[in-house]
Motif scaffolding. Structure first.
Motif, PDB file in Angstrom:
ATOM      1  N   LEU A 335     -34.128  -8.523  15.296  1.00 22.19           N
ATOM      2  CA  LEU A 335     -34.069  -8.395  13.791  1.00 22.19           C
ATOM      3  C   LEU A 335     -35.529  -8.173  13.237  1.00 22.19           C
ATOM      4  O   LEU A 335     -35.933  -7.335  12.688  1.00 22.19           O
ATOM      5  CB  LEU A 335     -33.241  -9.081  13.247  1.00 22.19           C
ATOM      6  CG  LEU A 335     -33.047  -8.727  11.760  1.00 22.19           C
ATOM      7  CD1 LEU A 335     -32.110  -7.371  11.433  1.00 22.19           C
ATOM      8  CD2 LEU A 335     -32.353  -9.613  10.901  1.00 22.19           C
ATOM      9  N   ILE A 336     -36.442  -9.274  13.663  1.00 22.39           N
ATOM     10  CA  ILE A 336     -37.546  -9.443  13.143  1.00 22.39           C
ATOM     11  C   ILE A 336     -38.377  -8.093  13.596  1.00 22.39           C
ATOM     12  O   ILE A 336     -39.246  -7.505  12.975  1.00 22.39           O
ATOM     13  CB  ILE A 336     -38.268 -10.726  13.608  1.00 22.39           C
ATOM     14  CG1 ILE A 336     -37.704 -12.087  12.787  1.00 22.39           C
ATOM     15  CG2 ILE A 336     -39.669 -10.728  13.222  1.00 22.39           C
ATOM     16  CD1 ILE A 336     -38.030 -13.072  13.220  1.00 22.39           C
ATOM     17  N   ARG A 338     -37.362  -5.380  14.677  1.00 19.81           N
ATOM     18  CA  ARG A 338     -36.835  -4.082  13.894  1.00 19.81           C
ATOM     19  C   ARG A 338     -37.154  -3.958  12.411  1.00 19.81           C
ATOM     20  O   ARG A 338     -37.694  -2.935  11.787  1.00 19.81           O
ATOM     21  CB  ARG A 338     -35.167  -4.099  13.834  1.00 19.81           C
ATOM     22  CG  ARG A 338     -34.467  -2.901  13.309  1.00 19.81           C
ATOM     23  CD  ARG A 338     -34.482  -1.819  14.281  1.00 19.81           C
ATOM     24  NE  ARG A 338     -33.609  -0.655  13.787  1.00 19.81           N
ATOM     25  CZ  ARG A 338     -32.609  -0.219  14.145  1.00 19.81           C
ATOM     26  NH1 ARG A 338     -31.928  -1.127  14.890  1.00 19.81           N
ATOM     27  NH2 ARG A 338     -31.883   0.589  13.447  1.00 19.81           N
ATOM     28  N   LEU A 339     -37.071  -5.026  11.888  1.00 21.38           N
ATOM     29  CA  LEU A 339     -37.613  -5.180  10.366  1.00 21.38           C
ATOM     30  C   LEU A 339     -39.093  -4.868  10.136  1.00 21.38           C
ATOM     31  O   LEU A 339     -39.631  -4.196   9.145  1.00 21.38           O
ATOM     32  CB  LEU A 339     -37.283  -6.421   9.638  1.00 21.38           C
ATOM     33  CG  LEU A 339     -35.773  -6.744   9.137  1.00 21.38           C
ATOM     34  CD1 LEU A 339     -35.574  -8.140   8.640  1.00 21.38           C
ATOM     35  CD2 LEU A 339     -35.178  -5.621   8.488  1.00 21.38           C
ATOM     36  N   SER A 340     -39.906  -5.378  11.076  1.00 22.84           N
ATOM     37  CA  SER A 340     -41.365  -5.181  10.891  1.00 22.84           C
ATOM     38  C   SER A 340     -41.755  -3.749  11.308  1.00 22.84           C
ATOM     39  O   SER A 340     -42.501  -3.215  10.485  1.00 22.84           O
ATOM     40  CB  SER A 340     -42.004  -5.990  12.043  1.00 22.84           C
ATOM     41  OG  SER A 340     -41.767  -7.294  11.922  1.00 22.84           O
ATOM     42  N   GLN A 342     -39.690  -0.957  10.455  1.00 20.14           N
ATOM     43  CA  GLN A 342     -39.501  -0.374   9.374  1.00 20.14           C
ATOM     44  C   GLN A 342     -40.386  -0.730   8.022  1.00 20.14           C
ATOM     45  O   GLN A 342     -40.649   0.078   7.356  1.00 20.14           O
ATOM     46  CB  GLN A 342     -38.116  -0.964   8.885  1.00 20.14           C
ATOM     47  CG  GLN A 342     -36.873  -0.412   9.822  1.00 20.14           C
ATOM     48  CD  GLN A 342     -36.656   1.018   9.694  1.00 20.14           C
ATOM     49  OE1 GLN A 342     -36.723   1.815   8.698  1.00 20.14           O
ATOM     50  NE2 GLN A 342     -36.459   1.802  11.016  1.00 20.14           N
ATOM     51  N   MET A 343     -40.906  -1.845   7.883  1.00 16.42           N
ATOM     52  CA  MET A 343     -41.853  -2.322   6.841  1.00 16.42           C
ATOM     53  C   MET A 343     -43.333  -1.741   7.176  1.00 16.42           C
ATOM     54  O   MET A 343     -43.769  -1.631   6.070  1.00 16.42           O
ATOM     55  CB  MET A 343     -41.755  -3.732   6.677  1.00 16.42           C
ATOM     56  CG  MET A 343     -40.443  -4.351   6.348  1.00 16.42           C
ATOM     57  SD  MET A 343     -40.379  -6.167   6.455  1.00 16.42           S
ATOM     58  CE  MET A 343     -41.436  -6.517   4.784  1.00 16.42           C
TER      59      MET A 343
END
Length: 538
Positions: A335-336, A338-340, A342-343
């Protein structure tokens, strides 16, 4: 496409991995001298007897497989007869597990995610919620399971059957640490046939692969069976390692399973809730991840099988959750990452590659600061009293020192209760193999027979000291438990023994310890958790 600055920099990976392991090792060193709890004490006592030529299920009864006791025996042989020796062994196994977590997660997601998963597992496996400071069997289940998984990946890469045989042996050893290790053998088969790089696995290779893998699993069991057959104790091994486990799983009421599970999850996650929530979000995201792929499916299956492993027997005790921590760590890393992405998708600089590590560092920093007293400030004695209150683990060593001072090596002691850490600390033999007395209270068909056996052992031995444990968790009495042994103990102690010491745990910070006349005149004797009696000479 991933930037090569970090993802393909093997030297940087190795450096970060070493630093991550050193970081976790430094945190663990704080807990090296942590007082042994009752499970550790029992494992250590049986292990010590192995070193003196007395096998498991003869020296002491417990339903763990023998691999755990042999592991403890190695720790004692290498590092000494202390709690620190046991926890040093755990530290080394944990450090090795971190390497395996990295290799496995790197294969599934990538090097960056592998490093993040490594850090999270190291931290989670030390959390108070899963009693991570204690050398429970679940840590060793995870090590051997992860080693077997990595061996299977090496087999896929090199197609050398020695790796497949080694994988089977590793999964076999995992199940010899604790019965839930059997569940992970299924995961071994999934890895063996599902994650191959090609879309189609040649069916003609199935029989050979299955034969070699199963042969590896069987080898440790054949050696154990031969050992117990050689010493004419095969029946005891089979009863305690296999048959009794079925009775143990029937103890829990089926209508309590959901409540037990929810309570167990809350206890396991509450101190490091941020990481667990990230993993939960990661599980939800990966389920709906349209990019899918074989490796994403393996993560999902890994989580499912890990969940089954902690649910085996429907007992959801805190340390059981260690077996799901690799899956939790990998989901968090997923998740980290994936979020990174996206951000930072609109950022063109190399800084975006460092964002997952910055994110991870902030989470770990938050966890450390939130648990500063646990990781840094408080002594192990203080933590032990707080975590295990009102269990007498922090006071057991002092009781053992008294016993050791007032007895010889030839003297046996009786402990009516499940506090075998006193036996290990004092280096004295138990008057009975029943070093865990909650077996006697469980509503299973052997309970009265077991009580009478323990009574016969004590009466035949006439131990110089008898320790009565006045603590519900040390006995775990059920509403329908047979109480014969309590009635016998009341009469037997009055007839042959006099009180010489007691321990009254009055709070999470303090215990009152009295000896001789002060113990006999103590006003709250009925509240004393440990009552020490000496046989009167008549």
């Amino acid at each position: 496409m991933k930037n090569q600055l970090i993802e393909n920099n093997n030297k940087l990976h190795l450096t970060i991995l070493i630093l991550a392991i050193l970081f976790i090792v430094i945190l663990r060193i704080h807990f090296i001298d942590f007082p042994l709890e009752r499970d550790e004490g029992g494992f250590a006592y049986i292990a010590n007897q192995i070193l003196h030529g007395i096998p498991p299920y003869i020296s002491g009864y417990d339903f763990k497989p023998p691999g755990l006791y042999l592991t403890y025996a190695i720790f004692i042989k290498l590092f000494g007869h202390t709690a620190a020796a046991i926890h040093t062994g755990l530290l080394l196994f944990n450090a090795a597990t971190l390497i395996l977590i990295f290799l496995f997660a790197k294969y599934l997601l990538g090097a960056i995610e592998g490093l993040i998963a490594t850090l999270f597992y190291g931290l989670l496996s030390l959390s108070p919620g899963v009693l991570g400071f204690a050398s429970h069997a679940t840590h060793f289940v995870v090590f051997w399971m992860m080693l077997g998984s990595v061996f299977i990946l090496l087999f896929h890469k090199n197609n050398k059957y020695i790796f497949l045989l080694s994988a089977g042996i590793s999964f076999g050893l995992s199940s010899l640490m604790k019965q839930p290790g059997f569940v992970f053998i299924l995961f071994g088969f999934i890895l063996l046939f599902y994650p191959h790089q090609s879309d189609v696995v040649p069916t003609k290779s199935y029989p050979k692969k299955i034969f070699i893998f199963i042969s590896g699993i069987i080898i440790p069991y054949l050696l154990v069976i031969f050992w117990f057959w050689k010493i004419d104790a095969l029946d005891k091994f089979l009863f305690w390692s296999f048959e009794y486990g079925f009775y143990f799983s029937e103890v829990i009421q089926k209508n309590e399973i959901i409540n037990q599970l929810i309570t167990g999850i809350i206890k396991a996650s509450r101190d490091f809730i941020s990481i667990w929530l990230i993993a939960l979000a990661g599980l939800v995201v990966i389920i709906f991840d349209k990019s899918g792929g074989r490796k994403k499916m393996i993560i999902k299956l890994f989580f499912i099988i890990s969940f089954i492993s902690i649910s085996l027997g429907f007992h959801f005790r805190p340390h059981y959750f260690v077996m799901i921590l690799p899956a939790i760590s990998i989901l968090s890393a997923y998740l980290i990452s994936r979020l990174s992405k996206q951000m930072t998708k609109n950022i063109s600089t190399n800084f975006k590659e460092y964002f997952p590590f910055i994110f991870t560092t902030l989470i770990i920093g938050f966890v450390i600061i939130s648990n500063y007293s646990y990781f840094v400030k408080d002594s192990t004695d203080k933590i032990c009293r707080r975590v295990y209150h009102p269990n007498p683990f922090a006071d057991s060593k002092l009781v053992a020192e008294y016993i050791q001072t007032h007895t010889t090596k030839d003297d046996k002691i009786a402990i009516l209760g499940s506090e075998p850490q006193i036996l290990f600390y004092s280096d004295r033999l138990s008057a009975s193999p029943f070093i865990f007395t909650y077996f006697l209270m469980e509503p299973q068909k052997y309970n009265l027979e077991m009580q009478k056996e323990m009574i016969r052992d004590i009466e035949m031995t006439s131990p110089k000291y008898l320790i009565f444990i006045n603590h519900p968790i040390s006995w775990i009495v059920f509403p329908n438990s047979e109480l014969f042994i309590f009635r016998w103990a009341n009469d037997y102690i009055k007839k042959y023994y006099s009180l010489v010491g007691l321990v009254d745990v009055i709070s999470k910070e303090k215990s009152i310890i009295k000896w001789d006349d002060e113990a006999r005149n103590y006003q709250n004797l009925n509240n004393a958790i440990i009552q020490i009696y000496r046989r009167e000479i008549k």
